[in-house]
Scaffold this active site. Structure first.
Site, mmCIF file in Angstrom:
data_model
loop_
_atom_site.group_PDB
_atom_site.id
_atom_site.type_symbol
_atom_site.label_atom_id
_atom_site.label_comp_id
_atom_site.label_asym_id
_atom_site.label_seq_id
_atom_site.Cartn_x
_atom_site.Cartn_y
_atom_site.Cartn_z
ATOM 1 C CE LYS A 209 -0.467 0.590 5.010
ATOM 2 N NZ LYS A 209 -1.365 0.546 6.176
ATOM 3 C CB THR A 242 -9.854 5.784 10.068
ATOM 4 O OG1 THR A 242 -8.939 5.310 9.072
ATOM 5 C CG2 THR A 242 -9.188 6.890 10.882
ATOM 6 N N GLY A 243 -10.227 2.430 9.904
ATOM 7 C CA GLY A 243 -10.736 1.372 9.032
ATOM 8 C C GLY A 243 -10.449 1.620 7.567
#
Length: 339
Positions: A209, A242-243
């Site tokens: 990511k 925050t997911g």
């Protein structure tokens, strides 16, 4: 429905309760009570209140002179209030002539600020370590630090525990792993994910990511290393905040052909808004976490499973008090699932 499971082995004690005093701050009172119950001890009495301007005041309501004191307090939301509360409690015990003060911090706040990524940044994880030492703590115990290197920030004793055996054992007992894969959403967490993969005897998938301009929230998946088509992913991490990372990785996995039956496993459920809303997406069918941070009313649509670390902490306290090995708690597990 939230499921609470005391998955760790409770101390197998045949004699009288060990002679220690367990106290709690306001962050994790239920966990502290569970730890005290495991040890057959009542929680120590203290009065905690705030002045009108927000200043914290603590008074210990029983004699602690010469006592072995353990304070259970996660530095979770509101982080600064709970951290300051912990420091004030440590100072109170030190001034009351306690023999030893150990801070049991299941979730160590500011752990994500453990290095400088750009110029003119603080290393706040080190600052918090200094504050705990200056306040008078003799030892700190924490669970699954964001970076194991934080242990080196302490000039006092520091014991780093892990909840991976508890979380992994739940997955082994309650999931069909025949077509599952362990997924790490961050290349920096590969070693931890590999431990899960070895424990569960399933393949490991690594996602690369990259964060965008807003470092805290904008996440983009650049590559998936490993086969996920027609597999049921188990995404493992240390913290769900925050997911955003979880949801982005879930979408990338689904686009790559993964089954819409995704399990998320993390030790610390920080769950700041809008995490609860994000994790309620139907493709995420299970969220497995621990009680290092109280979930309150966050049920995530009934898909959350909470594994208690109370007995792990209780046995750690017993071993510290008796001067026995802490690493022996995990020795059998490491021999069974080496990385």
């Amino acid at each position: 429905m939230t499921e609470s499971a005391a998955a760790a082995r409770r101390p197998n004690r045949s004699g009288p309760p060990i002679d220690v005093d367990i106290y709690s701050g306001s962050a994790t009172p239920e966990l502290a009570q569970a730890v005290a119950s495991c040890l057959g001890r009542p929680l120590g009495r203290r009065e905690l209140h705030r002045f009108a301007d927000g200043e914290c005041h603590v008074q210990i309501q029983e004699s602690v002179r010469g006592r072995d004191i353990y304070i259970v307090q996660s530095t979770c939301y509101p982080v600064n209030e709970h951290l300051m509360e912990l420091l004030v409690m440590i100072d109170a015990f030190r001034r009351a002539s306690a023999a030893r003060v150990t801070a049991i911090i299941p979730y160590y706040g500011y752990a994500r600020q453990e290095k400088k990524t750009t110029g003119r940044e603080p290393i706040t994880a080190k600052l918090v370590a200094n504050l705990l030492s200056t306040a008078g703590a003799d030892r700190v115990v924490s669970v699954d630090l964001h970076s194991p290197a934080i242990q080196g920030f302490f000039d006092i004793g520091m014991d780093h525990l892990t909840a991976i055996p508890l979380l992994g054992e739940y997955l082994r007992q309650h999931m069909d792993l025949s077509d599952a894969v362990v997924v790490t959403p961050d290349t920096g967490r590969v070693k931890v994910a590999d431990v899960y993969a070895n424990m569960l005897n399933i393949p490991l998938v690594v996602m690369h990511k990259r964060r965008g301009g807003n470092h805290a929230q904008d996440v983009e998946v650049r590559a998936i290393v490993g086969e996920v088509a027609n597999k049921r992913p188990i995404i493992v991490d240390d913290i769900i905040s925050t997911g955003g990372t979880i949801v982005t990785c879930t979408q990338a996995l689904l686009e790559a052909g993964a089954k819409p039956d995704i399990t998320v496993v993390a030790t610390h459920a920080v769950l700041t808004p809008p995490a609860e809303e994000r994790l309620c997406m139907p493709e995420i069918t299970r969220v497995v976490t621990t009680d290092t941070i109280p979930l309150g009313n966050k049920t995530l649509g009934g898909k959350v499973v909470v594994i208690s670390v109370a007995s792990l902490l209780a046995e750690t306290i017993e071993r510290l008090h008796e001067g026995r090995s802490i690493s022996a708690l995990f020795r059998d597990w490491r021999e069974s699932y080496p990385v």
